[in-house]
Design an enzyme around this catalytic site. Structure first.
Site, PDB file in Angstrom:
ATOM      1  CG  ASP A  91      58.194  66.256  45.610  1.00 44.54           C
ATOM      2  OD1 ASP A  91      58.100  65.274  44.839  1.00 44.54           O
ATOM      3  OD2 ASP A  91      57.287  66.598  46.387  1.00 44.54           O
ATOM      4  NE  ARG A 116      58.697  70.332  45.827  1.00 50.90           N
ATOM      5  CZ  ARG A 116      58.508  70.606  44.540  1.00 50.90           C
ATOM      6  NH1 ARG A 116      57.281  70.755  44.071  1.00 50.90           N
ATOM      7  NH2 ARG A 116      59.537  70.740  43.710  1.00 50.90           N
ATOM      8  NE  ARG A 162      50.859  72.244  46.140  1.00 52.30           N
ATOM      9  CZ  ARG A 162      51.756  71.350  45.771  1.00 52.30           C
ATOM     10  NH1 ARG A 162      52.962  71.719  45.375  1.00 52.30           N
ATOM     11  NH2 ARG A 162      51.461  70.061  45.785  1.00 52.30           N
ATOM     12  CG  HIS A 191      52.158  73.498  40.510  1.00 52.85           C
ATOM     13  ND1 HIS A 191      53.029  72.465  40.797  1.00 52.85           N
ATOM     14  CD2 HIS A 191      52.325  74.419  41.496  1.00 52.85           C
ATOM     15  CE1 HIS A 191      53.690  72.741  41.914  1.00 52.85           C
ATOM     16  NE2 HIS A 191      53.275  73.921  42.365  1.00 52.85           N
ATOM     17  CB  CYS A 287      57.015  69.037  36.971  1.00 49.15           C
ATOM     18  SG  CYS A 287      55.244  69.287  36.947  1.00 49.15           S
TER      19      CYS A 287
HETATM   20  N1  ARG Z   1      55.296  66.398  44.189  1.00 45.79           N
HETATM   21  C1  ARG Z   1      55.493  67.729  43.715  1.00 45.79           C
HETATM   22  C2  ARG Z   1      54.550  68.687  44.435  1.00 45.79           C
HETATM   23  O1  ARG Z   1      53.447  68.305  44.719  1.00 45.79           O
HETATM   24  C3  ARG Z   1      55.274  67.809  42.236  1.00 45.79           C
HETATM   25  C4  ARG Z   1      55.576  69.126  41.658  1.00 45.79           C
HETATM   26  C5  ARG Z   1      55.283  69.196  40.191  1.00 45.79           C
HETATM   27  N2  ARG Z   1      55.808  70.371  39.614  1.00 45.79           N
HETATM   28  C6  ARG Z   1      55.156  71.177  38.770  1.00 45.79           C
HETATM   29  N3  ARG Z   1      55.819  72.128  38.220  1.00 45.79           N
HETATM   30  N4  ARG Z   1      53.876  71.049  38.559  1.00 45.79           N
HETATM   31  O2  ARG Z   1      54.902  69.796  44.732  1.00 45.79           O
END
Ligand code: ARG
Length: 294
Positions: A91, A116, A162, A191, A287
């Site tokens: 990612d 991550r 998150r 996000h 992103c």
């Molecule tokens: N697969 C990543 C996650 O779920 C995607 C992140 C996308 N980034 C963003 N800035 N929205 O963390």
């Protein structure tokens, strides 16, 4: 009698002229972005509803789409810095999540998911190696610009999926900017940058999709940004809010067609991009782009 007709004529001519004129003259300002090539992009785990490990990813196509975005930034006169992708971090292409930089001060990320986690260190190493001296290792979970959006007056901060609400105080103290906490309630918009985009930071101008926010946060946004461009569901679902503006050009997913005219009406120049392969990871234009504000 004739003067009445004249007045009517003049009024409608003036109205027509006003209608053809863009609302405002916009100016692009040169930006510095940090990106990471999708050399090792894949969807092998699922940490948001867009990620389906059973769906194949076309890696060469993902690369071409990402290169188009990078080249487009450069063609518009922006600087793109590059992180070295790491094979064990699929990612990492979503570089927006790795830190938040305002006035040259770097608030590092602390990722919510273990998958991550190690990305944050890669970003911090890059900042250290590139002359940034004010770098804070965060105490609380925050996923960088995924959940922080900067206007000249506020730091808008998402929470709910998150970034921890505790990261908001930490960011406010570190950047010395008033943080506006916003509650995200729809897992598809996990996000802040999937539901809200700053179009012109100097003018505090944003676009957002109200359905992604709690009723209270919607009221906060309506109070602070009464003139915001309000996106509709199909454009939000096409990731249309995951856009990057340089003050004039707004790079956004090409499928978010319903945003093009409203953006043009405000004097912006929409630049449709195809990042369809990266959408399989739950990300698009924004992103993939971290802004380095110096
Ligand atoms: N697969 C990543 C996650 O779920 C995607 C992140 C996308 N980034 C963003 N800035 N929205 O963390």
């Amino acid at each position: 009698m004739s003067s009445r007709t004249d007045r009517a004529f003049h009024r409608s001519a003036a109205e027509a002229a006003v209608r053809e004129e863009p609302a405002l003259t916009r100016d692009a300002t040169p930006r510095r972005y940090l990106m990471c090539a999708p050399d090792h992009f894949r969807v092998t785990y699922s940490i948001n509803p867009w990620m389906d490990p059973s769906k194949p990813v076309d890696l060469p196509l993902a690369m071409t789409q990402w290169e188009d975005l990078r080249d487009r930034y450069r063609a518009l006169g922006h600087t793109v810095e590059l992180l070295t992708p790491r094979p064990d971090l699929p990612d990492m292409v979503f570089a927006a999540n790795g830190a938040t930089v305002i006035d040259g001060r770097v608030l590092g990320a602390l990722f919510a998911y273990q998958e991550r986690y190690a990305e944050a260190g890669e970003h911090r190493d890059w900042f250290r190696a590139n002359g940034f001296t004010e770098i804070r290792e965060p105490d609380h979970v925050n996923e960088g610009e995924g959940d922080f959006a900067v206007t000249s007056t506020y730091l808008l901060a998402g929470r709910g999926f998150r970034s921890s609400p505790l990261s908001h105080d930490e960011a406010q103290e570190f950047f010395g900017r008033p943080v506006i906490g916003l509650d995200l309630v729809d897992p598809r918009y996990y996000h802040l940058d999937t539901a809200l985009c700053v179009l012109d930071e100097a003018a505090d101008e944003i676009m957002y999709y109200p359905g992604a926010f709690s009723p209270g946060s919607r009221s906060v946004l309506a109070r602070l940004f009464p003139d915001a461009l309000i996106a509709r569901e199909p454009d939000a679902a096409a990731f249309g809010l995951n856009a990057v503006s340089d003050g004039l050009h707004v790079l956004l997913p090409q499928a978010a067609t319903g945003l093009f005219d409203p953006l043009r009406d405000r004097g912006f120049d929409p630049v449709p991009m195809d990042l369809g392969e990266l959408l399989k990871g739950g990300g698009s234009v924004k992103c993939c782009t971290q802004e380095l504000r110096l």
